[in-house]
Design an enzyme around this catalytic site. Sequence first.
Site, PDB file in Angstrom:
ATOM      1  CB  ILE A 166      -0.813   0.090   1.250  1.00 42.57           C
ATOM      2  CG1 ILE A 166      -1.780  -1.330   1.358  1.00 42.57           C
ATOM      3  CG2 ILE A 166      -1.969   1.284   1.206  1.00 42.57           C
ATOM      4  CD1 ILE A 166      -2.498  -1.599   2.512  1.00 42.57           C
ATOM      5  CD  GLU A 167       4.020   1.965  -4.582  1.00 45.66           C
ATOM      6  OE1 GLU A 167       3.570   2.807  -5.085  1.00 45.66           O
ATOM      7  OE2 GLU A 167       4.866   1.198  -4.568  1.00 45.66           O
TER       8      GLU A 167
ATOM      9  CD  GLU B 253       6.775  -8.809   1.723  1.00 47.25           C
ATOM     10  OE1 GLU B 253       6.419  -7.679   1.469  1.00 47.25           O
ATOM     11  OE2 GLU B 253       7.929  -9.262   0.983  1.00 47.25           O
TER      12      GLU B 253
ATOM     13  CB  CYS C 131      12.523  -5.284   1.599  1.00 44.23           C
ATOM     14  SG  CYS C 131      11.331  -4.739   3.122  1.00 44.23           S
TER      15      CYS C 131
HETATM   16  N1  THU Z   1       7.693  -4.305  -1.751  1.00 40.52           N
HETATM   17  C1  THU Z   1       6.670  -5.140  -0.915  1.00 40.52           C
HETATM   18  O1  THU Z   1       5.384  -5.055  -0.817  1.00 40.52           O
HETATM   19  N2  THU Z   1       7.519  -6.157  -0.369  1.00 40.52           N
HETATM   20  C2  THU Z   1       8.856  -6.253  -0.476  1.00 40.52           C
HETATM   21  O2  THU Z   1       9.363  -7.053   0.178  1.00 40.52           O
HETATM   22  C3  THU Z   1       9.665  -5.548  -1.591  1.00 40.52           C
HETATM   23  C4  THU Z   1       9.046  -4.358  -2.064  1.00 40.52           C
HETATM   24  C5  THU Z   1       6.851  -3.124  -2.411  1.00 40.52           C
HETATM   25  C6  THU Z   1       7.179  -1.685  -1.877  1.00 40.52           C
HETATM   26  C7  THU Z   1       6.632  -0.934  -2.777  1.00 40.52           C
HETATM   27  O3  THU Z   1       5.365  -0.585  -2.707  1.00 40.52           O
HETATM   28  C8  THU Z   1       6.676  -1.640  -4.196  1.00 40.52           C
HETATM   29  O4  THU Z   1       7.431  -2.999  -3.638  1.00 40.52           O
HETATM   30  C9  THU Z   1       8.347  -1.473  -4.885  1.00 40.52           C
HETATM   31  O5  THU Z   1       9.188  -1.042  -3.974  1.00 40.52           O
END
Ligand code: THU
Length: 142
Positions: free
Chosen positions: A44-45, A56, A91
Amino acid sequence: MKKYDELVRRALCAMKQAYSPYSGFSVGAALLSRSGKIYLGCNIENAAYSPSVCAERVALFKAVSEGEREFEAIAIVGGSSADAKDECPPCGVCRQVMREFCGDDFVILLGKKDGSYRRFTLFGLLPESFSPRQLEKEEAQK
Ligand code: THU
């Protein structure tokens, strides 16, 4: 394993809910608790960028806020335009959040759109980690 196939399928469904207008990168996660329940999450950005949260952590925080504390596995899928053609490894921040509630043997499935996946453990993806153990009082460690 059948239940892990199902977990990857659920992560692919969760990915469809991603709100990622800024990166265009969609992620879905499906978390299996030891009690047998599945919690879904998507990324969710936010227009201010830093409040954005990964799929996650959404799944984990949903589960913890519902009273869950023990987990068996998580499936993660993601990609540009929600295609999930490549694996989407978690990440570093999400690995650390998993460590708070999950042991070395916690299973992490990196899935793809065809439902295939590779299986890892939290220890494999975050060895020699800082964990709640480090904050235990000395007496309790003896
Ligand atoms: N993102 C995730 O949801 N999980 C991860 O482990 C890596 C990155 C999302 C964050 C952001 O909304 C998009 O992927 C690009 O980085």
